[in-house]
Structure formats: C-alpha cells, structure tokens
Write a protein that holds these residues in place. Structure first.
Motif, PDB file in Angstrom:
ATOM      1  N   LEU A  21       1.103  -1.500  -0.590  1.00  0.00           N
ATOM      2  CA  LEU A  21       0.216  -0.094   0.052  1.00  0.00           C
ATOM      3  C   LEU A  21       1.341   0.580  -0.193  1.00  0.00           C
ATOM      4  O   LEU A  21       2.059   1.680   0.372  1.00  0.00           O
ATOM      5  CB  LEU A  21      -0.410   0.014   1.281  1.00  0.00           C
ATOM      6  CG  LEU A  21      -1.559  -1.606   1.762  1.00  0.00           C
ATOM      7  CD1 LEU A  21      -2.518  -0.973   2.317  1.00  0.00           C
ATOM      8  CD2 LEU A  21      -2.621  -1.413   0.066  1.00  0.00           C
ATOM      9  N   CYS A  26      -3.103   4.552   0.402  1.00  0.00           N
ATOM     10  CA  CYS A  26      -2.574   3.625   2.228  1.00  0.00           C
ATOM     11  C   CYS A  26      -3.134   4.594   3.308  1.00  0.00           C
ATOM     12  O   CYS A  26      -3.617   3.601   3.951  1.00  0.00           O
ATOM     13  CB  CYS A  26      -0.503   3.870   2.223  1.00  0.00           C
ATOM     14  SG  CYS A  26      -0.382   3.231   4.019  1.00  0.00           S
ATOM     15  N   THR A 230      -6.623  -3.603  -0.155  1.00  0.00           N
ATOM     16  CA  THR A 230      -6.894  -2.099  -1.493  1.00  0.00           C
ATOM     17  C   THR A 230      -8.073  -2.014  -1.491  1.00  0.00           C
ATOM     18  O   THR A 230      -8.241  -0.921  -1.088  1.00  0.00           O
ATOM     19  CB  THR A 230      -6.094  -2.782  -2.268  1.00  0.00           C
ATOM     20  OG1 THR A 230      -6.656  -4.030  -2.935  1.00  0.00           O
ATOM     21  CG2 THR A 230      -4.116  -2.772  -2.127  1.00  0.00           C
TER      22      THR A 230
END
Ligand SMILES: NC(=O)c1ccc[n+]([C@@H]2O[C@H](COP(=O)([O-])OP(=O)(O)OC[C@H]3O[C@@H](n4cnc5c(N)ncnc54)[C@H](OP(=O)(O)O)[C@@H]3O)[C@@H](O)[C@H]2O)c1
Length: 274
Positions: A21, A26, A230
C-alpha cells in the motif's frame, strides 16, 4: 477484536497489513481501518509507506495511545549503529515519538544475533519502541535471540496460514510467552479458499472463506493475523470474525491442510526454515 498478551505487550488482533500500500490510498485505508475498529497497523521501513501510514493514523482522529503500531528494520541495517538510525528514521517518517513494536524484519547471517538484539534493546531503553521482537526467525535463531535479549521479546512475525506447518515456531513462541504474528494469513486468497475444509465451514456459518481462515487464526492462543487488502469493504469483512466460532472438528480440518507446506515469502536471503 481480540487482545493478545505477549510478555507485557497487548497486541490487538487482527492487525492491518500494509505491504504494497502506498501514498494516498495507504493513508485513506489506514484511516478507514481505524474508523471501523482496527487498533493495530503493521508497516516496515522496507514498505516505503511509513509517511502514508503516519498520515492515516493522524487523519483517523483515533488517539495515539489506542493504536498499536509496528515497524521493522530491514536485514541490511542490523549492524548496531545502523539499526538505531533505521529506527529513528522510521519514527521521523511515521511522525511518531515511539512505536509499539519494533522488529528485526529478517535475520542477517553477517551480523551476530546478539549484537543486533542488543541494539534493539538499546532502542527500547531510549523509549523509541515500547516492545521489541523479530520476524522470519526459525526456532534455532529465535532461541539465540531470546537468550541474548535483556527485555523479553514480544513477537516473532512469520508466514502462517493453513497451507504451512508452523507448529515448531508456534510452540517456541508460546513457550517464551511470545505471540506469533501471522503474515500472509489468508495465503493471498486463491486455492486455499476453495479447499473443502474452508469452503464448507464458510457455507455452514454463512461467512466468507477469508473470514473462516482469519477465525481459524484468532481461535488459537497467542496468534495475531495481519491481513492486507486494498479494498475498504474487505477491511470490515476481515474484522467481522468475532460473532461465530469454528468447532474443534472444523479447526482440525483446516489445520490438516498444513501438509501442503506451501510458502509464499521465500527469498535468496531467507534463513534455513524449520
Ligand atoms: N515480516 C515479513 O517478512 C512479511 C512478509 C509478508 C507480509 N507481511 C505483512 O503481512 C501482511 C499480510 O500479508 P500479505 O499482504 O502478503 O498477504 P495476505 O494478507 O494473506 O493476502 C493479501 C491478499 O488477499 C486479498 N484479500 C484480502 N482480504 C480478502 C478477502 N476478505 N477476500 C478475498 N481476498 C482478500 C487481497 O486482495 P485485495 O487487495 O484485492 O483485497 C490481497 O491480494 C502484509 O501486508 C505485511 O504487513 C510481513
């Protein structure tokens, strides 16, 4: 959420994995994770996302002392002076004055275990890390690290999922009062989710295969899985594992898959595994 006690550390499980990430994605996933109830974030100097993780922590508005933050020192940085510098640089990037756990990311045969463990203890004594531990340490190296450490080690973070037999490492961790933090806990999905032991339990409990595998982890004493995703909605899915339980038979069926002995993270610099 569950809290695992490990030689004085109180480690929330599951934690949020952050390998791969980066940047804004992130930060927003970290903030989202904390918003939906995660209290443990796993990063590393090598992930090149510590700034983003720090931003996510601040954006979440969750008080610093409620979050367990782990970072790691890369294996090329284990010589004592370099290890201290690595820890300081991680804190600068994270924007924190301490982490809750600092790990040696991988062992390095060129640096004696005792000297890097002494440096890790020094970082802890300086207040830069509340707890210390190791990652990717097979049992022989773990025994050396435990013997060399002034402060008890809290954690050995290792690859662990139903396709890998980590019974020896797990037993060594528990004997020393340590937690085993399980990385790649869901084997990155794929064939594991189609195994009858997983898929049938998922059907029976009305859960997803990922939830069944994560439940298998947290139902074992002293195990802390750190799945990564994600997708914001999967953060919630991967945390919703505390309102059902696997039977002893279901636990055994999933554990019996370890015969596959399939390892995802194996590199030229890996130690000799158990
Ligand atoms: N100490 C070490 O040497 C070491 C090594 C490797 C990893 N780690 C740590 O452990 C963390 C986790 O390991 P990992 O990222 O390699 O593997 P993992 O968590 O087992 O798998 C991640 C993969 O699973 C998918 N996934 C996540 N939740 C899912 C769900 N509910 N249903 C279906 N698929 C799902 C993700 O895809 P989507 O993104 O599409 O959801 C991603 O591709 C890392 O992020 C890192 O923090 C440490």
């Amino acid at each position: 959420m569950k809290v695992v006690e490990a030689n004085g550390a109180r480690i929330p499980a599951p934690g949020m994995g952050t390998w791969t990430l980066r940047g804004r994605q992130c930060s927003s996933l970290v903030a989202h994770a904390l918003g939906v109830g995660y209290r443990h974030v796993d990063t590393a100097a090598a992930y090149e996302n510590e700034e983003a993780v720090g931003e996510g922590l601040r954006a979440s508005g969750v008080p610093r002392d409620e979050v367990f933050v782990t970072t790691k020192v890369w294996w090329t940085e284990l010589e004592p002076a370099r290890l201290e510098k690595s820890a300081e640089a991680s804190l600068r990037r994270l924007g924190l004055d301490h982490v809750d756990l600092l790990l040696i990311h991988w062992p390095n045969p060129q640096v004696p275990v005792a000297s890097s463990i002494a440096a890790l203890n020094k970082v802890r004594a300086r207040g830069l890390a509340r707890n210390i531990g190791v990652s990717n340490f097979p049992t022989a190296l773990l025994a050396e690290a435990i013997a060399a450490s002034e402060a008890p080690l809290a954690v050995n973070q290792v690859e662990s999922h139903p396709y890998l037999d980590q019974a020896k490492v797990y037993a060594a961790c528990r004997k020393a009062g340590m937690a085993m933090v399980a990385y790649c806990p869901i084997f990155r999905g794929g064939s594991l989710f189609a195994e009858a032991a997983v898929a049938d339990a998922a059907r029976r409990h009305g859960r997803t295969p990922a939830q069944v595998v994560l439940r298998w982890h947290v139902q074992q004493d002293g195990v802390v899985p750190i799945p990564r995703t994600t997708r914001a909605e999967r953060l919630e899915e991967n945390l919703a594992i505390f309102d059902f339980a696997l039977s002893d038979e279901e636990m055994r069926a999933i554990s019996s898959l370890t015969g596959a002995n399939d390892r995802l993270c194996d590199f030229g610099f890996s130690p000799r595994w158990d």
